[in-house]
Design an enzyme around this catalytic site. Structure first.
Site, PDB file in Angstrom:
ATOM      1  N   SER A 168     -78.227  65.758 -41.128  1.00 23.28           N
ATOM      2  CA  SER A 168     -77.955  66.905 -40.254  1.00 23.28           C
ATOM      3  C   SER A 168     -77.397  68.009 -41.132  1.00 23.28           C
ATOM      4  O   SER A 168     -77.038  67.784 -42.288  1.00 23.28           O
ATOM      5  CB  SER A 168     -76.927  66.529 -39.178  1.00 23.28           C
ATOM      6  OG  SER A 168     -75.680  66.227 -39.775  1.00 23.28           O
ATOM      7  N   CYS A 169     -77.290  69.198 -40.582  1.00 27.90           N
ATOM      8  CA  CYS A 169     -76.715  70.315 -41.349  1.00 27.90           C
ATOM      9  C   CYS A 169     -75.258  70.012 -41.698  1.00 27.90           C
ATOM     10  O   CYS A 169     -74.817  70.240 -42.824  1.00 27.90           O
ATOM     11  CB  CYS A 169     -76.860  71.622 -40.590  1.00 27.90           C
ATOM     12  SG  CYS A 169     -76.245  71.567 -38.894  1.00 27.90           S
ATOM     13  N   GLY A 170     -74.507  69.476 -40.748  1.00 30.90           N
ATOM     14  CA  GLY A 170     -73.121  69.112 -41.011  1.00 30.90           C
ATOM     15  C   GLY A 170     -73.009  68.018 -42.052  1.00 30.90           C
ATOM     16  O   GLY A 170     -72.114  68.039 -42.898  1.00 30.90           O
TER      17      GLY A 170
END
Length: 192
Positions: A31-33
C-alpha cells in the site's frame, strides 16, 4: 505488479527486498502507507527488537478515490501484515485518516515503535539511510520529525508528489507509482 492492497503476490518494498522482485512474476506493493513506512520500520528493526508498532497514515481526502475508500479494511490488514513480516514485531496497528483540509495536506505517515534496548545514535543513522534510499526513487520523501527516547521511537515522514504530473498533495500515489517504476526498470535491466 499489484499496486492495490490485495495481499496477493510476493510483497516487495524497494530498498528492503527489491532483490526478490526479479525471481517472481506477481509482485505486491502492499500500500502507499506501507511503501512510506516499511523502509523506516525495517531499518529500526535492524537496530532493536520492536514489541509494538503503530502507523497512522494521513492523506488528503481529494487524493482518495472511491476504490481506496471501499478497500480501507483491506489496506489496514495488508499493511499491518507486511509491517509484522518486515520487522518481526508481534503487534502492529495501522490507522488511516482522510483529511478534508484546504489546502490539501501532504501525505503523512506517523510511526511509533516500542522496543527495549534502543540506542539512539544507530537508530537515527539507520533511519536517515533508509530515507535517503527512498528519496533515490521518490524524491518527495522526507523525515519531518524524529524522537528517540528510552523504549520509544517516533518518526513522521511526508511524501510530496514532485514533477508536475500529480498535485503535490498526492504523495500517496507518487510513492507507490515510484516504487512500481523502479521495479519495472530493474526487471527490464535483468531481462536483457
Amino acid at each position: 505488479m499489484d499496486l492495490t492492497p490485495t495481499g496477493l503476490g510476493t510483497v516487495i518494498v524497494p530498498g528492503v527486498n527489491s532483490y526478490r522482485s526479479t525471481a517472481h512474476r506477481h509482485l505486491n506493493l502492499v500500500s502507499c502507507g506501507g511503501q512510506a513506512a516499511i523502509p523506516v520500520l525495517h531499518a529500526i528493526a535492524q537496530r532493536c527488537t520492536p514489541t509494538y508498532i503503530e502507523v497512522v497514515s494521513t492523506g488528503a481526502s481529494a487524493s482518495a478515490g472511491r476504490a481506496t475508500r471501499l478497500n480501507l479494511d483491506q489496506y489496514i490488514a495488508t499493511t499491518s501484515a507486511a509491517i509484522r513480516t518486515f520487522t518481526a514485531a508481534p503487534d502492529a496497528k495501522v490507522m488511516v485518516n482522510l483529511s478534508p483540509a484546504r489546502p490539501a495536506p501532504p501525505f503523512r505517515v506517523a510511526m511509533t515503535v516500542l522496543a527495549d534496548g534502543i540506542r539512539p545514535a544507530p537508530v537515527r543513522t539507520s533511519i536517515a539511510a533508509a530515507a535517503q534510499a527512498v528519496r533515490a526513487y521518490a524524491p518527495g520523501y522526507a523525515v519531518t520529525s524524529l524522537a528517540v527516547t528510552p523504549g520509544r521511537i517516533s518518526v513522521v515522514v511526508e511524501v510530496t508528489a514532485l514533477g508536475g504530473r500529480l498535485p503535490r498533495h498526492t504523495g500517496s500515489v507518487h510513492i507507490i507509482n515510484a516504487a512500481a517504476v523502479l521495479l519495472a526498470e530493474q526487471s527490464a535491466v535483468t531481462s536483457r
